[in-house]
Design a protein around this motif. Structure first.
Motif, PDB file in Angstrom:
ATOM      1  N   SER A   1     -11.162  -0.023  -6.616  1.00  6.60           N
ATOM      2  CA  SER A   1     -10.453  -1.085  -7.079  1.00  6.60           C
ATOM      3  C   SER A   1     -11.701  -1.723  -8.380  1.00  6.60           C
ATOM      4  O   SER A   1     -12.654  -0.996  -7.451  1.00  6.60           O
ATOM      5  CB  SER A   1      -9.710  -1.951  -6.608  1.00  6.60           C
ATOM      6  N   SER A   2     -11.839  -2.408  -8.958  1.00  7.92           N
ATOM      7  CA  SER A   2     -13.065  -1.982 -10.068  1.00  7.92           C
ATOM      8  C   SER A   2     -13.487  -3.526  -9.446  1.00  7.92           C
ATOM      9  O   SER A   2     -14.871  -3.644  -9.378  1.00  7.92           O
ATOM     10  CB  SER A   2     -12.358  -3.361 -11.166  1.00  7.92           C
TER      11      SER A   2
ATOM     12  N   LYS B   1     -10.970  -1.797  -1.383  1.00  6.50           N
ATOM     13  CA  LYS B   1     -10.303  -0.427  -0.492  1.00  6.50           C
ATOM     14  C   LYS B   1      -9.065  -0.427  -1.689  1.00  6.50           C
ATOM     15  O   LYS B   1      -8.034  -1.621  -2.273  1.00  6.50           O
ATOM     16  CB  LYS B   1      -9.854  -0.783   0.455  1.00  6.50           C
ATOM     17  N   SER B   2      -8.260   0.175  -1.429  1.00  3.97           N
ATOM     18  CA  SER B   2      -7.187   0.973  -2.596  1.00  3.97           C
ATOM     19  C   SER B   2      -6.317   2.646  -1.846  1.00  3.97           C
ATOM     20  O   SER B   2      -7.212   2.952  -1.484  1.00  3.97           O
ATOM     21  CB  SER B   2      -7.408   0.788  -3.965  1.00  3.97           C
TER      22      SER B   2
ATOM     23  N   GLY C   1      -6.364  -5.936   2.883  1.00  6.93           N
ATOM     24  CA  GLY C   1      -7.398  -5.580   1.077  1.00  6.93           C
ATOM     25  C   GLY C   1      -7.577  -4.623   1.009  1.00  6.93           C
ATOM     26  O   GLY C   1      -8.063  -4.269   0.337  1.00  6.93           O
ATOM     27  N   ILE C   2      -6.253  -4.235   1.208  1.00  6.72           N
ATOM     28  CA  ILE C   2      -5.952  -2.604   0.291  1.00  6.72           C
ATOM     29  C   ILE C   2      -5.277  -3.174  -0.781  1.00  6.72           C
ATOM     30  O   ILE C   2      -3.986  -3.365  -0.618  1.00  6.72           O
ATOM     31  CB  ILE C   2      -5.507  -1.603   1.267  1.00  6.72           C
ATOM     32  N   LYS C   3      -6.058  -2.161  -1.970  1.00  8.16           N
ATOM     33  CA  LYS C   3      -5.230  -2.626  -3.469  1.00  8.16           C
ATOM     34  C   LYS C   3      -4.146  -1.793  -3.104  1.00  8.16           C
ATOM     35  O   LYS C   3      -4.399  -1.084  -3.606  1.00  8.16           O
ATOM     36  CB  LYS C   3      -5.804  -3.576  -4.215  1.00  8.16           C
ATOM     37  N   VAL C   4      -2.624  -1.687  -3.784  1.00 11.15           N
ATOM     38  CA  VAL C   4      -2.295  -0.577  -4.084  1.00 11.15           C
ATOM     39  C   VAL C   4      -1.730  -0.611  -5.802  1.00 11.15           C
ATOM     40  O   VAL C   4      -1.075  -1.442  -6.498  1.00 11.15           O
ATOM     41  CB  VAL C   4      -0.733  -1.265  -3.494  1.00 11.15           C
TER      42      VAL C   4
END
Length: 451
Positions: free
Chosen positions: A31-32, A36-37, A64-67
């Motif tokens: 991600s920006s 993590k994503s 902490g993982i962006k979906v």
């Protein structure tokens, strides 16, 4: 199952929505903010939209993982997933597929097996996932290629109050002939009420979702184990003629164009006394604002020559083989398909909105039992009795209850369904419709006999 809908799930065809949350580079890149994503491509069913709302506050906060969600209507998402996974573009890490696609995509090498990354984790409790649902998501190699988000089968819904008033009893395990006899008796029980609603709308996942289950239990099949087409065989024709005659005599108005949504509306508006369709329909039938809430009974899918006949369908999560973020993708799936996620939905949104139909523990949960008391047992029984590998009286060349799990089936099923819908409309005979279907099926079968 429905897919074209094939499906059968309430609301999927009716919602025209495109929602994209966040953005990422190919392969679900960072991600920006450098975190993590994971990129997820999914259908816009109500249960998925609930997931989208809950993700940031729970999954992202915990891991902490962006979906980054891309959410599309069913027909659109199927096309996009097919293009994405066949090309192995790697733009999306996870996609919502069904038990139709999972074995095919797995065989083509487009999916990452989940046996070790998700199913193999003790806290995921893979053994809790209903066996028929699991089996439908495995490939010929025995590997698991998707984890279910929710599942369904089919059953018969009927108006208990109407039957009681007419002095009629619905068997717990009716035959199709018993259903036809009852349809005749409740036809006209109330002003404007017909006996039964059965899909007649063209589409491999519309009229042929229920009709293929009738074909199976009448002793028919699309193909034999050695790839001989049997679309105009006596058993297939007998089942189709029975179905067409029943809906023409005692079915809903406008049957040739009636699909899941039309039958749901017809049943809720007391225009039909019975309805054979997806178990997922019960959530809408029993919703607080439904005109027929509390008035409906649920029994097993009707049979003739088989012990059970309900279809089997699931929306499930799969990881693209080309994904560069498979660890993040596996963590997302392990959360979205977990018991803990169901509990989250139940507590925050209401137990009637839980994406059910996949775990045995759901059906022993007192909170869920209370919310789904009218239909949860019938749904669980229907799913557990479905056999995607042996749905009829003879061996099959591939898996599938209400479909044949080959890439050619959507085109084949849709073309034959158009002929069957014409028969329901009275524009052609069942025999003529299936003779045309046989020629199409023979072309498909010839390819597999050569391979």
């Amino acid at each position: 199952m429905a897919l074209p809908r094939y499906t059968v799930l309430a609301g999927t065809a009716a919602i025209a929505l495109l929602a994209v949350t966040g953005c990422a580079g190919a392969g679900g890149g960072s991600s920006s903010g450098g975190g993590k994503s994971v990129n997820v491509l999914m259908v816009n069913n109500p249960q998925m939209l609930d997931l989208q709302k809950l993700t940031a506050e729970h999954f992202t906060k915990e891991t902490g993982i962006k979906v980054n969600y891309t959410v599309l209507p069913e027909n659109d998402v199927r096309d996009k997933i097919s293009q994405e996974f066949s090309s192995q573009a790697g733009t999306y890490d996870v996609a919502s597929i069904s038990n139709f696609e999972a074995p095919i995509y797995g065989k083509n090498g487009w999916l990452a097996p989940l046996d070790d990354t998700v199913a193999g984790k003790a806290d995921f409790a893979q053994s809790d996932v209903l066996k028929p649902i699991q089996e439908g998501l495995k490939g010929e190699d025995g590997k698991l290629y998707a984890e279910p988000f929710y599942g369904e089968s089919s059953f018969l819904m009927y108006r208990k109050d109407v039957f009681e008033k007419e002095g009629l009893t619905m068997p717990a395990h009716p035959t199709w002939q018993q259903v036809a006899d009852l349809a005749a008796k409740v036809d006209g029980a109330q002003s404007g009420m017909k006996g039964i609603c059965l899909r007649g709308q063209p589409g491999w996942g519309q009229v042929f979702a229920p009709l293929t289950t009738v074909v199976n239990t009448f002793g028919g099949t699309w193909f034999t184990k050695d790839w001989q087409a049997k679309v105009n065989a006596p058993e297939f024709e007998a089942a189709t003629k029975f179905y067409v005659d029943l809906v023409r005599k005692h079915g809903e108005a406008g049957a040739p164009q009636a699909g899941f949504t039309e039958c749901l509306n017809s049943f809720q508006q007391s225009k039909t006394a019975m309805w054979y369709d997806a178990t997922s329909a019960a959530g809408s039938v029993e919703s607080k604002d439904s005109p027929v809430v509390g008035k409906v009974g649920y029994v097993a899918a009707p049979v003739e020559k088989t012990k059970s006949s309900g279809w089997l369908y699931s929306w499930a999560w799969a990881i693209q083989k080309a994904s560069k973020h498979q660890d993040n993708a596996a963590k997302f799936i392990a959360w979205a398909s977990s018991k803990e996620y169901e509990e989250l939905v139940g507590k925050q949104l209401g137990w009637e909105r839980v994406p059910a139909g996949k775990r045995a523990s759901t059906y022993t949960n007192p909170a869920y039992q209370k919310a789904a008391g009218a239909f949860y047992q019938a749904t669980e029984d229907a799913i557990n009795s479905a056999d995607p590998r042996n749905p009829g009286v003879q061996p099959r060349p591939t898996v599938g209850v209400q479909f044949v799990d080959i890439p050619e089936f959507p085109d084949l099923g849709t073309k034959v369904s158009q002929e069957v819908s014409s028969a329901i409309a009275g524009r052609t005979s069942v025999s003529a419709a299936l003779d045309k279907g046989q020629k199409l099926a023979e072309d498909v079968a010839a390819k597999y006999r050569k391979s």
